[in-house]
Design an enzyme around this catalytic site. Structure first.
Site, PDB file in Angstrom:
ATOM      1  CB  VAL A  12      -0.938  -0.007   1.232  1.00  0.00           C
ATOM      2  CG1 VAL A  12      -1.693   1.306   1.344  1.00  0.00           C
ATOM      3  CG2 VAL A  12      -1.903  -1.165   1.146  1.00  0.00           C
ATOM      4  CB  THR A 122      -7.630  -2.122   5.858  1.00  0.00           C
ATOM      5  OG1 THR A 122      -7.464  -1.914   4.462  1.00  0.00           O
ATOM      6  CG2 THR A 122      -9.059  -2.522   6.150  1.00  0.00           C
ATOM      7  CG  LEU A 154      -4.038   0.501  -3.915  1.00  0.00           C
ATOM      8  CD1 LEU A 154      -2.612   0.738  -3.425  1.00  0.00           C
ATOM      9  CD2 LEU A 154      -4.333   1.331  -5.152  1.00  0.00           C
ATOM     10  CE  LYS A 208      -9.837  -2.098   1.731  1.00  0.00           C
ATOM     11  NZ  LYS A 208      -8.437  -2.000   1.868  1.00  0.00           N
ATOM     12  CG  LEU A 254     -20.961 -12.257 -10.860  1.00  0.00           C
ATOM     13  CD1 LEU A 254     -22.119 -12.148 -11.834  1.00  0.00           C
ATOM     14  CD2 LEU A 254     -21.387 -13.073  -9.637  1.00  0.00           C
ATOM     15  N   GLY A 257     -13.894 -19.886  -8.738  1.00  0.00           N
ATOM     16  CA  GLY A 257     -12.500 -20.308  -8.625  1.00  0.00           C
ATOM     17  C   GLY A 257     -12.287 -21.177  -7.399  1.00  0.00           C
ATOM     18  N   GLY A 261      -8.336 -15.594  -1.650  1.00  0.00           N
ATOM     19  CA  GLY A 261      -7.219 -15.557  -0.703  1.00  0.00           C
ATOM     20  C   GLY A 261      -6.640 -14.154  -0.684  1.00  0.00           C
ATOM     21  CB  CYS A 264      -7.603  -7.409   1.120  1.00  0.00           C
ATOM     22  SG  CYS A 264      -6.318  -6.169   1.032  1.00  0.00           S
ATOM     23  CE  LYS A 267      -5.032  -7.713   6.739  1.00  0.00           C
ATOM     24  NZ  LYS A 267      -5.262  -6.313   7.053  1.00  0.00           N
TER      25      LYS A 267
HETATM   26  C1  UDX Z   1      -8.677  -6.890  -2.933  1.00  0.00           C
HETATM   27  C2  UDX Z   1      -9.653  -5.771  -3.368  1.00  0.00           C
HETATM   28  O1  UDX Z   1     -10.092  -5.992  -4.699  1.00  0.00           O
HETATM   29  C3  UDX Z   1      -9.003  -4.409  -3.219  1.00  0.00           C
HETATM   30  O2  UDX Z   1      -9.921  -3.404  -3.547  1.00  0.00           O
HETATM   31  C4  UDX Z   1      -8.562  -4.286  -1.767  1.00  0.00           C
HETATM   32  O3  UDX Z   1      -8.117  -3.056  -1.432  1.00  0.00           O
HETATM   33  C5  UDX Z   1      -7.563  -5.380  -1.422  1.00  0.00           C
HETATM   34  O4  UDX Z   1      -8.196  -6.636  -1.626  1.00  0.00           O
HETATM   35  P1  UDX Z   1      -6.661  -8.239  -3.987  1.00  0.00           P
HETATM   36  O5  UDX Z   1      -6.731  -9.057  -2.733  1.00  0.00           O
HETATM   37  O6  UDX Z   1      -5.342  -7.777  -4.454  1.00  0.00           O
HETATM   38  O7  UDX Z   1      -7.604  -6.949  -3.854  1.00  0.00           O
HETATM   39  O8  UDX Z   1      -7.242  -9.135  -5.178  1.00  0.00           O
HETATM   40  P2  UDX Z   1      -8.600  -9.281  -5.984  1.00  0.00           P
HETATM   41  O9  UDX Z   1      -8.280  -9.172  -7.419  1.00  0.00           O
HETATM   42  O10 UDX Z   1      -9.675  -8.430  -5.467  1.00  0.00           O
HETATM   43  O11 UDX Z   1      -8.937 -10.810  -5.693  1.00  0.00           O
HETATM   44  C6  UDX Z   1      -9.177 -11.300  -4.374  1.00  0.00           C
HETATM   45  C7  UDX Z   1      -9.417 -12.785  -4.402  1.00  0.00           C
HETATM   46  O12 UDX Z   1     -10.657 -13.094  -5.001  1.00  0.00           O
HETATM   47  C8  UDX Z   1      -8.382 -13.589  -5.187  1.00  0.00           C
HETATM   48  O13 UDX Z   1      -8.118 -14.782  -4.504  1.00  0.00           O
HETATM   49  C9  UDX Z   1      -9.060 -13.842  -6.512  1.00  0.00           C
HETATM   50  O14 UDX Z   1      -8.570 -14.966  -7.167  1.00  0.00           O
HETATM   51  C10 UDX Z   1     -10.497 -14.023  -6.052  1.00  0.00           C
HETATM   52  N1  UDX Z   1     -11.490 -13.735  -7.092  1.00  0.00           N
HETATM   53  C11 UDX Z   1     -11.633 -12.470  -7.566  1.00  0.00           C
HETATM   54  C12 UDX Z   1     -12.326 -14.754  -7.547  1.00  0.00           C
HETATM   55  O15 UDX Z   1     -12.209 -15.913  -7.138  1.00  0.00           O
HETATM   56  N2  UDX Z   1     -13.277 -14.444  -8.484  1.00  0.00           N
HETATM   57  C13 UDX Z   1     -13.454 -13.192  -8.969  1.00  0.00           C
HETATM   58  O16 UDX Z   1     -14.360 -12.996  -9.803  1.00  0.00           O
HETATM   59  C14 UDX Z   1     -12.594 -12.159  -8.505  1.00  0.00           C
END
Ligand code: UDX
Length: 437
Positions: A12, A122, A154, A208, A254, A257, A261, A264, A267
């Site tokens: 961040v 956060t 982010l 958030k 949507l 998967g 994980g 963010c 937690k």
């Molecule tokens: C997330 C939030 O999107 C971001 O705004 C926040 O500040 C931090 O947490 P990040 O953890 O980097 O970002 O990844 P993100 O792309 O949001 O994906 C989170 C998880 O969801 C991943 O494990 C991803 O594989 C999963 N995911 C995401 C899905 O399984 N399906 C989806 O359609 C989108």
């Protein structure tokens, strides 16, 4: 132009500091980790994030961005101080705020004139009030300051883009001077009419958590719909496409998967549940999303074992993708961890590959055999499991894959492979809600 200090140079802090300097401000990023600052001063980018190196280099060369391990001096020289230190998971799902409060004390001790203190990390609702208390207690009362909550959104892997072209900017504050200063920090975004939400500190803090928990719910929801698809032979991609066309639902997040994980969602959902519990509010929907996510990770393990009729002992299995998603080296709460644990404890032999996260996963499992390419990892294996959606896995030549493996068994946890091709080539396969019956 403002003089800005960003305290904490993790994902961040580093992305935000570089991004704010790109907006034209004078930014110094600081951290108590002296070795990290030295590496940054030497031009080394300490995290894997596409586009970050270019952004940092451009602003360092323009003398707008620098790095310093002298936290106190950085605080003294700044008009605006961003707190961007880690808030790891503490007891019972709550957040460990010790680093944030240490920074608040350092700010109080070094306050030497009017400053804006802005939290990007956060933090639970009510933390802004606690930070304000600490700064008041530790500073000379003649020095004024204003507190701002400015949460980040982010995504790892697209953090630079998310910072420079955000969907919205949230500014939680309690005085006009703070709002004005923050609008000045984000001035370039007003030109492209980025929505800016001005609100109270507590509301900003909640936005958030509410956003991340909602996205987690959305993912768990589509994962459960995918599980129905598995049962009836429906295609979850068609279901989510049709759902997403409805503007009230939207097509984003949507994609089914192996379970969410990262640093963010796992937690933040737990922290929100624990915060709400303290307030006497039962967040049933978010709790279920967390539970469904754990079940989804376990479901992937079962699917993989089913490819071998339930017995993986002495089977050699290639895991492609170790981080929690593509485009990152972050293995925190990665669904690949559940797969590795299950395979190891059931006597399978693992060959692993991730384009960016081999080293980080080896820190957790030093006996893990990692390879430098998917081609190397899949050689002579009894089965392959795809855990993340890197383009090099999407574009994998399936005939080449078939020629390399010993037995053509494959679990595609990201639904990136063409089912018709897998069937034509005689693969025994499974995926998340797309299997033909
Ligand atoms: C997330 C939030 O999107 C971001 O705004 C926040 O500040 C931090 O947490 P990040 O953890 O980097 O970002 O990844 P993100 O792309 O949001 O994906 C989170 C998880 O969801 C991943 O494990 C991803 O594989 C999963 N995911 C995401 C899905 O399984 N399906 C989806 O359609 C989108």
């Amino acid at each position: 132009m403002k003089n800005i200090a960003v305290i904490g140079t993790g994902y961040v802090g580093l992305v935000s500091g570089a991004g704010i300097s790109d907006y034209g401000h004078n930014v110094v990023c600081t951290d108590i980790d002296i070795s990290k600052i030295k590496r940054l001063q030497n031009g080394e980018i300490t995290i894997y994030e596409p586009g970050l190196e270019e952004l940092v280099n451009r602003n360092v060369q323009s003398n707008r961005l620098s790095f310093s391990s002298n936290v106190n001096k950085c605080i003294q020289r700044a008009d605006v101080i961003f707190i961007a230190v880690g808030t790891p998971e503490g007891d019972n799902g709550s957040s460990d705020l010790s680093a944030v409060f240490d920074v608040a004390r350092a700010i109080g001790n070094n306050l030497n004139g009017y400053k804006i203190i802005c939290t990007k990390s956060t933090v639970p609702i009510g933390t802004g009030a606690k930070i304000t208390e600490i700064i008041k207690e530790t500073s000379n009362e003649l020095n004024e300051f204003a507190y701002v909550s400015n949460p980040e959104f982010l995504r790892e892997g697209s953090a630079v883009k998310d910072f420079l072209w955000p969907d919205r900017v949230i500014i939680g504050a309690s005085c006009a001077r703070a709002f004005d200063t923050m609008k000045n920090v984000y001035r370039p975004l007003f030109i492209n009419e980025t929505p800016v939400i001005e609100t109270t500190i507590e509301t900003a803090e909640l936005i958030k958590y509410a956003s991340n928990a909602f996205l987690s719910v959305k993912i768990s929801y589509i994962n459960e719909i995918a599980n129905i698809c598995d049962e009836i032979g429906a295609d979850v991609h068609v279901v989510s496409k049709a759902m997403g066309i409805d503007g009230r639902i939207s097509s984003k997040f949507l994609h089914p998967g192996p379970g969410f994980g990262g640093s963010c969602f796992p937690k933040d959902t737990k922290a929100l549940i624990s915060m709400a519990e303290e307030m006497g509010v039962n967040l049933k929907v978010v709790k279920s999303a967390v539970e469904a996510n754990q079940l989804q990770k376990e479901r992937m393990v079962k699917k993989l074992f089913n490819l071998f009729d339930g017995n993986v002992k002495n089977k050699t299995i290639a895991i492609l993708g170790l981080a929690f998603k593509a485009q990152t080296d972050d293995v925190r709460e990665s669904p690949a961890i559940d797969i590795i644990d299950a395979l190891q404890s059931n006597g399978a032999i693992i060959k692993a590959f991730d384009p960016a996260a081999n080293d980080n996963m080896k820190k957790l499992y030093n006996d893990l055999d990692t390879y430098v390419s998917w081609e190397e990892a899949v050689k002579d294996v009894d089965g392959v499991v795809i855990m993340t959606e890197w383009n090099e896995f999407r574009g994998m030549d399936l005939s080449k894959l078939k020629g390399l493996v010993k037995s053509p068994n494959i679990l595609d946890c990201r639904n990136i492979l063409k089912i018709d091709d897998l069937e034509k080539l005689g693969f025994k396969y499974d995926n998340v809600g797309r299997k033909k019956r």
